[in-house]
Design a protein around this motif. Structure first.
Motif, PDB file in Angstrom:
ATOM      1  N   GLU A   1       0.808  -1.212   0.000  1.00 17.04           N
ATOM      2  CA  GLU A   1       0.000   0.000   0.000  1.00 17.04           C
ATOM      3  C   GLU A   1       0.846   1.270   0.000  1.00 17.04           C
ATOM      4  O   GLU A   1       0.308   2.371  -0.048  1.00 17.04           O
ATOM      5  CB  GLU A   1      -0.928   0.007   1.219  1.00 17.04           C
ATOM      6  CG  GLU A   1      -1.903  -1.164   1.219  1.00 17.04           C
ATOM      7  CD  GLU A   1      -2.765  -1.199   2.462  1.00 17.04           C
ATOM      8  OE1 GLU A   1      -2.616  -0.303   3.318  1.00 17.04           O
ATOM      9  OE2 GLU A   1      -3.590  -2.109   2.577  1.00 17.04           O
ATOM     10  N   ASN A   2       2.140   1.134   0.097  1.00 20.05           N
ATOM     11  CA  ASN A   2       3.002   2.304   0.178  1.00 20.05           C
ATOM     12  C   ASN A   2       3.645   2.577  -1.179  1.00 20.05           C
ATOM     13  O   ASN A   2       4.262   1.707  -1.774  1.00 20.05           O
ATOM     14  CB  ASN A   2       4.082   2.083   1.246  1.00 20.05           C
ATOM     15  CG  ASN A   2       4.800   3.369   1.619  1.00 20.05           C
ATOM     16  OD1 ASN A   2       5.147   4.160   0.760  1.00 20.05           O
ATOM     17  ND2 ASN A   2       5.009   3.567   2.899  1.00 20.05           N
ATOM     18  N   ASP A   3       3.503   3.799  -1.665  1.00 15.44           N
ATOM     19  CA  ASP A   3       4.122   4.184  -2.924  1.00 15.44           C
ATOM     20  C   ASP A   3       5.602   4.461  -2.695  1.00 15.44           C
ATOM     21  O   ASP A   3       5.973   5.464  -2.084  1.00 15.44           O
ATOM     22  CB  ASP A   3       3.432   5.433  -3.489  1.00 15.44           C
ATOM     23  CG  ASP A   3       4.036   5.882  -4.817  1.00 15.44           C
ATOM     24  OD1 ASP A   3       4.914   5.163  -5.348  1.00 15.44           O
ATOM     25  OD2 ASP A   3       3.630   6.945  -5.311  1.00 15.44           O
TER      26      ASP A   3
ATOM     27  N   THR B   1       2.433  -0.495   5.674  1.00  9.58           N
ATOM     28  CA  THR B   1       1.440  -1.559   5.755  1.00  9.58           C
ATOM     29  C   THR B   1       1.322  -2.270   4.419  1.00  9.58           C
ATOM     30  O   THR B   1       1.578  -1.688   3.363  1.00  9.58           O
ATOM     31  CB  THR B   1       0.058  -1.012   6.143  1.00  9.58           C
ATOM     32  OG1 THR B   1      -0.368  -0.059   5.158  1.00  9.58           O
ATOM     33  CG2 THR B   1       0.094  -0.354   7.504  1.00  9.58           C
ATOM     34  N   PHE B   2       0.985  -3.535   4.481  1.00  8.44           N
ATOM     35  CA  PHE B   2       0.653  -4.293   3.276  1.00  8.44           C
ATOM     36  C   PHE B   2      -0.436  -5.284   3.651  1.00  8.44           C
ATOM     37  O   PHE B   2      -0.633  -5.598   4.825  1.00  8.44           O
ATOM     38  CB  PHE B   2       1.873  -4.999   2.674  1.00  8.44           C
ATOM     39  CG  PHE B   2       2.506  -6.017   3.580  1.00  8.44           C
ATOM     40  CD1 PHE B   2       2.133  -7.357   3.531  1.00  8.44           C
ATOM     41  CD2 PHE B   2       3.502  -5.648   4.475  1.00  8.44           C
ATOM     42  CE1 PHE B   2       2.714  -8.294   4.377  1.00  8.44           C
ATOM     43  CE2 PHE B   2       4.095  -6.569   5.311  1.00  8.44           C
ATOM     44  CZ  PHE B   2       3.704  -7.902   5.258  1.00  8.44           C
ATOM     45  N   THR B   3      -1.159  -5.736   2.661  1.00  6.11           N
ATOM     46  CA  THR B   3      -2.283  -6.632   2.896  1.00  6.11           C
ATOM     47  C   THR B   3      -1.926  -8.063   2.521  1.00  6.11           C
ATOM     48  O   THR B   3      -1.368  -8.313   1.449  1.00  6.11           O
ATOM     49  CB  THR B   3      -3.508  -6.189   2.061  1.00  6.11           C
ATOM     50  OG1 THR B   3      -3.886  -4.871   2.471  1.00  6.11           O
ATOM     51  CG2 THR B   3      -4.677  -7.143   2.255  1.00  6.11           C
TER      52      THR B   3
END
Length: 198
Positions: free
Chosen positions: A116-118, A191-193
């Motif tokens: 989710e992080n660019d 964060t990541f999913t």
């Protein structure tokens, strides 16, 4: 042609007559069985440590999950890094994340990692990368013995849970630092999913 008409015509008439005389409503029942969703338990958070926070560049940490024979337990490395790949200092300061999966035994699941992080438009960013294997930490046998790579992708990887309903996922990835003046007075978090569906 005449012969075919003599055969087909009486059957058509008989079928029509039979349906009209014997038709009656029937009620049918449809049953659906639901299953609980796959549970994901974090046992170790992804941690790149403090040593690289003042460096500019990429730290590429490949997740390690050894192939296992049916008689062997899973082997997970606690730390990893490739100094030649960029700013990674050493294996002692970087920890891969570890996650245990639990669901219906033998069921096919799709495992996805979605970052989710660019990492290109900000001071820093993280892109996850993992490996999955259908084996629980206490199991010694599995239907499949090779770890399957799971990249940061909406497509994911489809594989099965073990016969006991377990799976194991390790996650590392690429940390990119685009700014030499990062504020390291507080931990930097991303964060990541982890998306697992039947």
């Amino acid at each position: 042609m005449n012969t075919m008409m003599k055969v087909v015509l009486p059957l058509a008439i008989a079928a029509s007559f039979s349906a009209a005389v014997n038709a009656e409503p029937t009620t049918a029942t449809v049953q659906f069985q639901t299953v609980a969703p796959v549970q994901v338990f974090e046992t170790q958070v992804v941690d790149f440590g403090k040593k690289i926070m003042k460096k500019r560049g990429d730290c590429v940490a490949e997740p390690i999950l050894d192939d296992v024979a049916d008689t062997a337990k899973i082997v997970v490395s606690g730390a990893l890094a490739d100094p030649a790949a960029g700013i990674c200092d050493g294996a002692d300061d970087i920890l891969q994340g570890t996650y245990e999966l639990s669901g219906v035994g033998g069921a096919a699941v799709t495992v996805k990692l979605i970052g989710e992080n660019d990492r290109l438009g900000s001071d820093w960013g993280f892109t996850p990368k993992g490996k999955y294997i259908p084996l629980g930490v206490t199991e010694t046998a599995s239907g499949a013995t090779a770890a399957v790579p799971v990249d940061n992708s909406a497509a994911g990887v489809t594989n099965a849970l073990s016969a006991a309903g377990n799976g194991y996922l390790v996650v590392a990835g690429t940390l990119t630092i685009n700014n030499d003046a990062l504020d390291t007075s507080a931990p930097l978090t991303s964060t990541f999913t982890i998306d697992v569906v039947y």
